[in-house]
Write an enzyme that holds these catalytic residues in place. Structure first.
Site, PDB file in Angstrom:
ATOM      1  N   LYS A  11       0.766  -1.205  -0.155  1.00 11.38           N
ATOM      2  CA  LYS A  11      -0.150   0.059   0.021  1.00 11.38           C
ATOM      3  C   LYS A  11       0.863   1.359  -0.193  1.00 11.38           C
ATOM      4  CE  LYS A  11      -3.934  -2.222   2.264  1.00 11.38           C
ATOM      5  NZ  LYS A  11      -5.087  -2.255   3.125  1.00 11.38           N
ATOM      6  N   PHE A  59     -15.614   3.245   6.341  1.00 22.05           N
ATOM      7  CA  PHE A  59     -14.292   3.443   5.964  1.00 22.05           C
ATOM      8  C   PHE A  59     -13.648   3.518   4.541  1.00 22.05           C
ATOM      9  CE2 PHE A  59     -14.576  -1.461   6.964  1.00 22.05           C
ATOM     10  CZ  PHE A  59     -14.026  -1.625   5.842  1.00 22.05           C
ATOM     11  N   ARG A  87      -2.258 -14.738   4.089  1.00 17.05           N
ATOM     12  CA  ARG A  87      -3.130 -14.171   5.131  1.00 17.05           C
ATOM     13  C   ARG A  87      -2.259 -14.309   6.596  1.00 17.05           C
ATOM     14  NH1 ARG A  87      -7.208 -10.587   3.707  1.00 17.05           N
ATOM     15  NH2 ARG A  87      -7.359 -10.592   5.819  1.00 17.05           N
ATOM     16  N   THR A  93      -5.792  -7.638  10.161  1.00 20.22           N
ATOM     17  CA  THR A  93      -6.247  -6.449   9.671  1.00 20.22           C
ATOM     18  C   THR A  93      -5.823  -5.361  10.426  1.00 20.22           C
ATOM     19  OG1 THR A  93      -8.130  -7.448   8.690  1.00 20.22           O
ATOM     20  CG2 THR A  93      -8.017  -5.055   8.406  1.00 20.22           C
ATOM     21  N   ARG A 104       2.142  -7.128   8.821  1.00 23.57           N
ATOM     22  CA  ARG A 104       1.506  -5.969   9.258  1.00 23.57           C
ATOM     23  C   ARG A 104       1.980  -5.668  10.685  1.00 23.57           C
ATOM     24  NH1 ARG A 104      -4.667  -7.702   7.108  1.00 23.57           N
ATOM     25  NH2 ARG A 104      -4.477  -6.205   5.153  1.00 23.57           N
ATOM     26  N   ASN A 114      -2.442  -0.247   6.783  1.00 21.89           N
ATOM     27  CA  ASN A 114      -1.720  -1.371   7.078  1.00 21.89           C
ATOM     28  C   ASN A 114      -1.007  -2.377   6.541  1.00 21.89           C
ATOM     29  OD1 ASN A 114      -3.658  -2.260   5.505  1.00 21.89           O
ATOM     30  ND2 ASN A 114      -4.887  -3.483   6.998  1.00 21.89           N
ATOM     31  N   HIS A 117      -2.098  -5.454   1.331  1.00 24.72           N
ATOM     32  CA  HIS A 117      -3.651  -6.171   1.011  1.00 24.72           C
ATOM     33  C   HIS A 117      -3.043  -7.566   0.525  1.00 24.72           C
ATOM     34  CE1 HIS A 117      -7.397  -7.299  -0.920  1.00 24.72           C
ATOM     35  NE2 HIS A 117      -6.467  -7.812  -1.979  1.00 24.72           N
TER      36      HIS A 117
HETATM   37  P1  ADP Z   1      -8.058  -7.217   4.876  1.00 26.44           P
HETATM   38  O1  ADP Z   1      -7.367  -6.223   4.010  1.00 26.44           O
HETATM   39  O2  ADP Z   1      -7.395  -7.853   6.200  1.00 26.44           O
HETATM   40  O3  ADP Z   1      -8.661  -8.264   4.022  1.00 26.44           O
HETATM   41  P2  ADP Z   1     -10.789  -5.864   4.955  1.00 26.44           P
HETATM   42  O4  ADP Z   1     -10.992  -6.485   3.673  1.00 26.44           O
HETATM   43  O5  ADP Z   1     -11.731  -5.995   5.963  1.00 26.44           O
HETATM   44  O6  ADP Z   1      -9.326  -6.226   5.588  1.00 26.44           O
HETATM   45  O7  ADP Z   1     -10.634  -4.241   4.675  1.00 26.44           O
HETATM   46  C1  ADP Z   1      -9.875  -3.855   3.550  1.00 26.44           C
HETATM   47  C2  ADP Z   1      -9.136  -2.873   4.079  1.00 26.44           C
HETATM   48  O8  ADP Z   1      -9.924  -1.674   4.876  1.00 26.44           O
HETATM   49  C3  ADP Z   1      -8.011  -2.924   5.474  1.00 26.44           C
HETATM   50  O9  ADP Z   1      -6.846  -3.702   5.040  1.00 26.44           O
HETATM   51  C4  ADP Z   1      -8.125  -1.738   5.970  1.00 26.44           C
HETATM   52  O10 ADP Z   1      -7.059  -1.031   5.243  1.00 26.44           O
HETATM   53  C5  ADP Z   1      -9.196  -1.103   5.545  1.00 26.44           C
HETATM   54  N1  ADP Z   1     -10.198  -1.030   7.049  1.00 26.44           N
HETATM   55  C6  ADP Z   1     -10.843  -2.448   7.376  1.00 26.44           C
HETATM   56  N2  ADP Z   1     -11.530  -2.110   8.324  1.00 26.44           N
HETATM   57  C7  ADP Z   1     -11.197  -0.817   8.581  1.00 26.44           C
HETATM   58  C8  ADP Z   1     -11.705  -0.075   9.830  1.00 26.44           C
HETATM   59  N3  ADP Z   1     -12.546  -0.501  10.621  1.00 26.44           N
HETATM   60  N4  ADP Z   1     -11.118   1.177   9.793  1.00 26.44           N
HETATM   61  C9  ADP Z   1     -10.369   1.728   8.837  1.00 26.44           C
HETATM   62  N5  ADP Z   1     -10.067   0.917   7.770  1.00 26.44           N
HETATM   63  C10 ADP Z   1     -10.408  -0.240   7.795  1.00 26.44           C
HETATM   64 MG    MG Z   2      -9.925  -7.981   2.634  1.00 22.54          MG
END
Ligand code: ADP
Ligand code: MG
Length: 139
Positions: A11, A59, A87, A93, A104, A114, A117
């Site tokens: 990212k 978000f 993962r 996350t 992360r 974070n 992706h």
């Molecule tokens: P992941 O990336 O672990 O698969 P998600 O698919 O749930 O997580 O979310 C996509 C992205 O959106 C996350 O990597 C993060 O950057 C952002 N995100 C998710 N949940 C939140 C949140 N509660 N507040 C702020 N950003 C979030």
């Molecule tokens: Mg995701």
């Protein structure tokens, strides 16, 4: 049966902080092969399309603005059990909940910033890979 490919993005914040090299090193050391890779910069529209599964969530606006705020590195990774193993390598996350030694935990700043992706299923790995790469760009 689980597939052998996943898709990742380093990212904007991690690219900006010069963590591209260290993150790619961790990816290689964990046994993933790079099948495709590009350094690119999403438009806001492209970020909204890529994350359309999150459209409507609180978000979504911040996420898509952030993901289009600077250059990223997108890549297709190959390894047995790629989606689940990647993962595991990236961690939760929320970096505060990520296990020690995960990407992360080491390189994320916050939930939204974070670092990386990682696809959450074989189906989404294929969709996300197709979003960024043509057949000719895969080796
Ligand atoms: P992941 O990336 O672990 O698969 P998600 O698919 O749930 O997580 O979310 C996509 C992205 O959106 C996350 O990597 C993060 O950057 C952002 N995100 C998710 N949940 C939140 C949140 N509660 N507040 C702020 N950003 C979030
Ligand atoms: Mg995701």
């Amino acid at each position: 049966m689980s597939g052998n490919q996943t898709f990742t993005i380093i990212k904007p914040i991690a690219v900006k902080n010069n963590f591209t090299g260290p993150i790619l090193k961790m990816i290689n050391e964990a046994g993933f092969k790079i099948k495709a890779m590009k350094f690119t910069h999403l438009t806001k529209q492209q970020a909204m399309e890529f994350y359309s599964v999150h459209a409507g969530k609180y978000f979504y606006e911040e996420l898509t603005s952030f993901m289009s705020s600077g250059p990223i590195v997108a890549a297709i990774l190959e390894k047995d059990n790629a989606v689940a193993d990647y993962r595991k390598l990236i961690g939760a996350t929320d970096p505060a909940k990520a296990e020690e030694g995960t990407i992360r935990k080491l390189y994320a700043e916050s939930m939204s910033h974070n670092a990386v992706h990682g696809s959450d299923s074989d189906e989404n790995a294929a969709i996300e890979s197709d979003f960024f790469f043509s057949k000719m760009e895969r080796y």
